[in-house]
Every structure is written in C-alpha cells, then in structure tokens.
Design a protein around this motif. Sequence first.
Motif: not given
Length: 172
Positions: A116-141
């Motif tokens: 929506a904002q369309k900034p001049r950027a390469l993109g977005l990054a979430v380095p590593g694999m933080p627990v609780g982020s989407p995909g790292m939020d399953g019942p095993e956590y």
Amino acid sequence: MTYTQRPSIATAGRRRVLGRIAAGCAALAAPALWAVTPAKPIPVEVWKDPNCGCCKDWVVHMEANGFAVTVHDTGNNAVRARLGLPQRLGSCHTALVAGYLLEGHVPAADVHRLLAQKPRALGLAVPGMPVGSPGMDGPEYRGRKDPYDVLLVTRNLMNSDVATSVFTSYRG
C-alpha cells in the motif's frame, strides 16, 4: 357453512407498506453485496528448503491472508544473493511480491502495508527465525512469542551494501 374472516383494510394496507419497505431495503442492499467481491489474490514467489516445516506454515499464513503462493523447493541462498540481500539478514526462505523481496517470517499484514505504501526499498526482512512470528507460531512453541522487528531494507547509495530501518516491532 364456514366463515373466514377477511383482513381489515388497515391490516392489508400495513402489509402492503411493509412489503414495499422490505423490497426497498433489498434493492438498497443488493449493490452493496455485489461490491463485496473478494480481491484477486496477490502473487508471491517463494524459495525454500523442501524439508522446512516452518516455511510451509508461513506459506499457509500468506495464503490465508490474500496471497497466491508459488513455491520453489530449491533453497534460497542463491536467490537471496542474486536479489542483493546480505547473508546477515537471511532466514530460511526468500520471496518476491510485486517487485519487493521478503526474507523470512514477515507477517502478511506488513506485506499488505508495504504494498500500500510502495516505499523505495528492496523489501522487508525478518532475520533469523523468531519464535512467535508467522510460521514459527505452531503448537510446539506453546504460545511463546519472542520480540522481533520487521526491517525495511533499502539500497545504500554510498556503496553496494544495504541499510535497514524498523518497519514494525513485535513485542510479545
């Protein structure tokens, strides 16, 4: 002989008026129902390891939030390097959406905001694999949520490296 009581003129008039009101309401609501057509899914291309379960969970998260995902189970190191993202910002999967790079477990809401904002950027990054982020939020956590930042990655004009700034912070 059976006697059937006829409705009074007042009752018949009320029924006619209520019928017209109902028809009017239906006519007003119909265009609103037509306007609520689902948006076309936004295409996303993902490169990941074929055995990574958290990447599959992130893909499910993206699909549930309006994205049509194409997956390449070929790993992501080569594509990350080709797109110009340094290894220090890396994670287990890399994606492209509308010309923007997505690295790691970026929440779909942040991707929608980026688009929506369309900034001049390469993109977005979430380095590593933080627990609780989407995909790292399953019942095993067991509900654990580590704090993490979604970084906006821009090209550094002074050299070939990139610069980052916090796009969104997640704090448990």
